[in-house]
Design a protein around this motif. Structure first.
Motif, PDB file in Angstrom:
ATOM      1  N   VAL A  32       0.761  -1.067  -0.075  1.00 33.09           N
ATOM      2  CA  VAL A  32       0.210  -0.185  -0.038  1.00 33.09           C
ATOM      3  C   VAL A  32       0.847   1.444   0.089  1.00 33.09           C
ATOM      4  O   VAL A  32       0.295   2.357  -0.438  1.00 33.09           O
ATOM      5  N   GLY A 155      -2.747   0.134   5.078  1.00 32.85           N
ATOM      6  CA  GLY A 155      -3.430   1.296   4.609  1.00 32.85           C
ATOM      7  C   GLY A 155      -4.047   2.230   5.636  1.00 32.85           C
ATOM      8  O   GLY A 155      -3.929   3.181   5.547  1.00 32.85           O
ATOM      9  N   PRO A 284      -3.053  -2.659  -4.976  1.00 34.23           N
ATOM     10  CA  PRO A 284      -2.910  -1.440  -4.299  1.00 34.23           C
ATOM     11  C   PRO A 284      -2.211  -0.352  -5.082  1.00 34.23           C
ATOM     12  O   PRO A 284      -2.923   0.873  -4.697  1.00 34.23           O
ATOM     13  N   SER A 285      -1.366  -0.406  -5.690  1.00 34.04           N
ATOM     14  CA  SER A 285      -0.746   0.514  -6.837  1.00 34.04           C
ATOM     15  C   SER A 285      -1.923   1.058  -7.582  1.00 34.04           C
ATOM     16  O   SER A 285      -2.032   2.284  -7.953  1.00 34.04           O
ATOM     17  N   LEU A 287      -5.035   0.827  -7.313  1.00 33.10           N
ATOM     18  CA  LEU A 287      -6.161   1.288  -6.770  1.00 33.10           C
ATOM     19  C   LEU A 287      -5.762   3.035  -6.415  1.00 33.10           C
ATOM     20  O   LEU A 287      -6.692   3.767  -6.542  1.00 33.10           O
ATOM     21  N   GLN A 288      -4.835   3.188  -5.855  1.00 31.24           N
ATOM     22  CA  GLN A 288      -4.442   4.331  -5.682  1.00 31.24           C
ATOM     23  C   GLN A 288      -3.940   5.238  -6.773  1.00 31.24           C
ATOM     24  O   GLN A 288      -4.310   6.687  -6.989  1.00 31.24           O
ATOM     25  N   GLN A 291      -7.486   4.287  -9.893  1.00 27.63           N
ATOM     26  CA  GLN A 291      -9.090   4.695  -9.113  1.00 27.63           C
ATOM     27  C   GLN A 291      -9.012   5.683  -8.146  1.00 27.63           C
ATOM     28  O   GLN A 291     -10.060   6.141  -7.763  1.00 27.63           O
ATOM     29  N   LEU A 293      -7.946   5.781  -4.888  1.00 30.84           N
ATOM     30  CA  LEU A 293      -8.456   5.514  -3.589  1.00 30.84           C
ATOM     31  C   LEU A 293      -7.498   6.139  -2.706  1.00 30.84           C
ATOM     32  O   LEU A 293      -6.154   5.996  -3.165  1.00 30.84           O
ATOM     33  N   PRO A 295      -5.136   5.520   0.952  1.00 25.64           N
ATOM     34  CA  PRO A 295      -4.575   4.156   1.532  1.00 25.64           C
ATOM     35  C   PRO A 295      -5.595   3.603   2.312  1.00 25.64           C
ATOM     36  O   PRO A 295      -5.600   2.388   2.307  1.00 25.64           O
ATOM     37  N   GLN A 297      -8.770   3.467   1.995  1.00 21.28           N
ATOM     38  CA  GLN A 297      -9.624   2.904   1.344  1.00 21.28           C
ATOM     39  C   GLN A 297      -9.345   1.729   0.421  1.00 21.28           C
ATOM     40  O   GLN A 297      -9.803   0.599   0.256  1.00 21.28           O
ATOM     41  N   THR A 298      -8.259   1.887   0.213  1.00 19.49           N
ATOM     42  CA  THR A 298      -7.516   0.800  -0.706  1.00 19.49           C
ATOM     43  C   THR A 298      -7.034  -0.448   0.341  1.00 19.49           C
ATOM     44  O   THR A 298      -7.322  -1.543   0.038  1.00 19.49           O
ATOM     45  N   ALA A 352     -15.574   0.701  -6.204  1.00 25.71           N
ATOM     46  CA  ALA A 352     -14.637  -0.114  -5.387  1.00 25.71           C
ATOM     47  C   ALA A 352     -15.297  -1.396  -4.765  1.00 25.71           C
ATOM     48  O   ALA A 352     -15.018  -2.163  -4.316  1.00 25.71           O
TER      49      ALA A 352
END
Length: 453
Positions: A32, A155, A284-285, A287-288, A291, A293, A295, A297-298, A352
């Motif tokens: 994350v 996160g 995680p990468s 999503l951030q 998307q 988001l 950390p 939320q991820t 999400a």
């Protein structure tokens, strides 16, 4: 007041559990933090992959080395030394002046945490005589669950702090494990050997071979080299021949040659971990970066993998007890293929909650695969072979994770897009099909584990 035997065993298991969780927890918590590290140190994702791959490279080498050292110099001594190394690296890493320094401190952390599993497991086997299998099973599940929960914890830490927090969070676990180990672990006996007993040439040869494979995969996106790939294959063959002639090899390739079913189980485990950790580090990468988001939320989205893995593990255990490992492995392998194909539904605007559902399929498949792979291994080894089989099993896990970082570096490159995520999904779905084929050819009968079987 002296502790009762039951309480002493409880504290012994707790000390070991708190120690062995540090390696898997630290391998996935950082997933994350990759986006923040990329921003702080001005890196590409390919550059970032070195902080993942070097950690696993050090772990793959460190586990068997530290296992041998715990036999030579004492399990309590090696366990406590490992905790102190993790404490040292966790203290210094937040103050890293450059990315190179951070990689160096992570390598120290990997070496230290690699000492904890073999020394701790050896302590459990020696000190707990009744319900030993239950104790080892608890530790095994504990280790797997801590890896799955790493992104969620990471996160939360990044939401309330920054990436140095993922190192500082280690100290409560280190301190508790250290105090319990110091108090509960029995004193080490006299030394039974010397460092010269280690196959250092094999260690060096293995390190060079793994690094060559790693470097070959990491450079695929920039400039694919047939010669580098051929060199990796040649080094692997030479390492095999070199270790085959050793009385006390670093990697017991003779065991692999005479146990082809077990060898293919290791191959299957490598591939399973390649897929699992590609998702654990890549998502995680994504999503951030894509998307958008934060950390926290991820971490909550990634919780779907850990949560469903924990939920299905007891179900998988009961099923395996009744029907053996193969049916659970077939379901787990099918889950990998279906789960990765569902990744193709993810777009830049996907909610999400939808991603959470898709990742839950991967969590379910991991829960079945992780437990069934361990039981499948012990179906085909004798009790006398358990030690070497377990060591090679852990090495297989690390090789799979090293390959996952190489795959992500090759596919994601300088930046991450939804197209890159879909490429990862196609590759991992193909790997899932290979895992299914390997499961189909796995013998269904259970082999006796009595001595001499």
């Amino acid at each position: 007041m002296p502790l009762s035997l039951k309480n002493k065993e409880f504290y012994l298991i707790t000390a070991v559990a708190l120690g062995i969780m540090l390696n898997p927890l630290n391998t996935t918590m950082i997933s994350v933090a990759l986006t923040r590290l990329q921003q702080d140190f001005q890196l590409t994702f390919a550059d970032l992959s070195w902080i993942i791959s070097t950690y696993y490279l050090a772990s793959a080498i460190g586990q068997p080395v530290m296992g041998k050292w715990s036999d030579l110099f004492g399990r309590k001594r090696v366990f406590i030394t490992g905790l102190l190394l993790v404490a040292l690296s966790s203290c210094l890493a937040p103050f890293s002046p450059s990315f190179g320094w951070l990689i160096g401190f992570r390598i120290i952390q990997a070496v230290g945490s690699s000492a904890l599993y073999p020394a701790g497991m050896g302590m459990i086997r020696n000190q707990i005589t009744s319900n030993q299998a239950k104790a080892l099973g608890i530790l095994s599940v504990f280790s797997g669950v801590s890896a799955a929960f790493g992104p969620t914890l990471g996160g939360l830490l990044l939401h309330y702090g920054d990436w140095p927090m993922i190192f500082l969070i280690n100290f409560p676990f280190i301190l508790a494990s250290l105090l319990l180990a110091w108090k509960i672990f029995p004193r080490d006996p006299a030394r039974t050997g010397s460092p010269a007993d280690m196959d250092w040439a094999g260690v060096l040869f293995f390190s060079i071979t793994i690094f060559m494979w790693l470097f070959s995969f990491m450079r695929i996106q920039e400039s694919y080299s047939v010669w580098m790939l051929a060199g990796s294959v040649l080094l692997s063959f030479l390492f095999y021949k070199f270790e085959l002639g050793k009385d006390r090899p670093f990697i017991d390739v003779g065991f692999l040659r005479k146990n082809m079913t077990v060898t293919l189980i290791y191959v299957q485990f490598i591939l399973m971990n390649l897929v699992f950790y590609s998702v654990m580090f890549g998502m995680p990468s994504y999503l951030q970066s894509v998307q958008q988001l934060d950390p926290q939320q991820t971490g909550f989205v990634m919780l779907s993998i850990a949560g469903f893995s924990v939920l299905v593990t007891p179900i998988a255990g009961r099923w395996i007890d009744r029907s053996g490992s193969k049916p659970a492995l077939l379901l787990g392998g099918a889950g990998v293929v279906v789960g990765m194909l569902l990744f193709l539904l993810i777009q830049g605007h996907t909610h999400a909650a939808m991603i959470f559902v898709i990742l839950s399929v991967m969590g379910i498949s991991y829960g079945f695969n992780n437990l069934a792979m361990q039981t499948a291994l012990y179906d085909f080894v004798t009790r006398e072979e358990t030690g070497v089989a377990t060591g090679l099993f852990m090495t297989s896990r690390f090789i799979g994770t090293i390959l996952s970082s190489s795959l992500l570096a090759a596919l994601f490159g300088k930046h991450i897009t939804t197209g890159h995520l879909h490429s990862m999904a196609w590759v991992c779905a193909g790997i899932g099909i290979v895992v299914l084929l390997l499961t189909i050819r796995l013998p269904g009968r259970r082999r006796s584990l009595m001595p001499g079987a």
